[in-house]
Design an enzyme around this catalytic site. Structure first.
Site, short mmCIF file in Angstrom:
data_model
loop_
_atom_site.label_atom_id
_atom_site.label_comp_id
_atom_site.label_asym_id
_atom_site.label_seq_id
_atom_site.Cartn_x
_atom_site.Cartn_y
_atom_site.Cartn_z
N PRO A 54 0.80 -1.04 0.14
CG PRO A 54 -0.59 -1.89 1.90
CD PRO A 54 0.68 -1.93 1.06
CB SER A 113 4.93 1.81 -1.04
OG SER A 113 4.95 2.28 -2.03
CB SER A 114 8.30 5.53 -1.84
OG SER A 114 9.22 5.34 -0.53
CB ALA A 115 12.38 2.29 -0.15
CG ASP A 145 11.91 3.24 4.36
OD1 ASP A 145 11.75 3.02 6.25
OD2 ASP A 145 10.82 3.67 4.10
CB ALA A 167 0.45 2.51 3.66
N GLY A 168 3.03 3.62 5.35
CA GLY A 168 4.02 2.97 6.29
C GLY A 168 5.28 1.49 5.89
CG LEU A 169 3.33 -1.19 5.21
CD1 LEU A 169 2.37 -2.67 4.37
CD2 LEU A 169 3.92 -2.44 6.25
#
Ligand code: PMV
Length: 319
Positions: free
Chosen positions: A101, A108-110, A152, A104-106
């Site tokens: 997601p 994603s972008s990295a 990240d 959402a702190g998971l």
């Protein structure tokens, strides 16, 4: 040339988000239940260097140039070209999909950045070391997030539990005692850059209070590292809950996050906290194997739009 693909996992921060920006230690682990994937195929039509981006989830099917120089994918490709001394890449199609997601702190972008770097470098047969991949991804993160700590890109590249502290050598951990985490998504998107900027403003207004809070988060991170190395992992729970209280004090929790944390705790989770930038996004709960399903159900009941169960399980030793 045949198609080449690569993926990168999501991540959660177990301890130390935000304080890590201020040089305190943090601990993060990869989450393999969610992934970003990049696939490179040769383009027979385009001119050399022409890159077509296909990212159905964000409605992109266009030339890279149409995204503009500031787009993270343009920055990623430019960083790669610069790293290789300005080489011209062959004409390619770059297809990107992700189950992580967004905002959402998971991580994603990295993860998207690392998957793209891996796929393109494999395609042009210029494989990079993990350190080079992480450094390149960090440059892209800096463009997107202003002042990222680097945690990240590091955990997503190495795909191992890490203890990360700015300016210190990276420590990769292997876990002696498996433990299960439930991740609960509030469904509220929150830009990490804004959460980080908010903390900075408050830190500038009240530096000594915030330095004190970061110190306490850093102490929790150091204590957690000892537990991860020597057990028993059940003792991580109260530290997670304490870390959440401190994150609340620095102003990055939200009613939705608190509701999920409380639901997990009242269903018998050993500990729970928000994970990542906060102000929305995801939280994590430490569960024993027999409580995990009940905690997942309680999180959904308390408003989680998605949950994941992940077990961290290797032999944990620093190397
Ligand atoms: O929201 P995420 O998953 O990108 O986590 C960011 C972690 C922070 O400590 C808040 C920022 C950082 O750069 O370390």
């Amino acid at each position: 040339m045949p198609a080449v693909s690569a993926y990168a996992p999501g991540k959660i921060i177990l301890f130390g988000e935000h304080a890590v920006v201020y040089n305190r230690p943090a601990i993060a682990v990869p989450v393999f239940q969610v992934k970003a994937r990049a696939e490179v195929t040769p383009s027979l039509k385009a001119v050399p260097g022409g890159i077509r981006i296909i990212a159905p989830q964000i409605d992109i099917d266009n030339d890279l140039t149409s995204l503009g120089d500031d787009h993270p994918l343009s920055i990623t490709i430019e960083a790669l070209r610069a790293h290789w001394g300005g080489v011209r890449l062959p004409a390619i199609n770059l297809r990107i999909t992700s189950t992580i997601p967004i905002a959402a702190g998971l991580g994603s972008s990295a993860a998207v950045t690392v998957a793209v770097i891996r796929a393109v470098s494999r395609f042009v047969k210029r494989e990079l070391s993990e350190d080079e991949i992480s450094q390149l991804a960090f440059k892209v993160e800096q463009h997107q997030h202003g002042n990222p700590s680097g945690i990240d890109n590091t955990v997503v590249t190495y795909q191992k539990p890490v203890v990360f502290q700015r300016g210190q050598p990276l420590k990769i951990l292997t876990v002696p005692e498996p433990f299960t985490l439930i991740i609960g998504d509030t469904g509220v998107q929150s830009a990490t850059s804004e959460a980080v900027a908010g903390v900075r403003t408050r830190w500038q207004e009240e530096p000594s209070r915030y330095e004190g809070l970061f110190d306490r988060i850093g102490e929790i991170g150091n204590h957690a590292r000892e537990i991860l190395l020597n057990g028993p992992v059940t003792e991580l729970g109260p530290l997670m809950t304490k870390n959440h209280q401190l994150l609340k004090e620095i102003g990055v929790s939200s009613p939705e996050l608190d509701r999920l944390v409380n639901a997990a705790l009242s269903t018998g989770a050993l500990g729970a906290k928000l994970s990542g930038g906060g102000c929305g996004g995801n939280m994590i709960a430490l569960a024993t194997a027999d409580q995990a399903a009940a905690i997942e159900a309680a999180l959904k009941h308390a408003g989680a739009v998605r949950t994941w169960m992940t077990t961290i399980s290797e032999t944990m030793r620093e190397r």
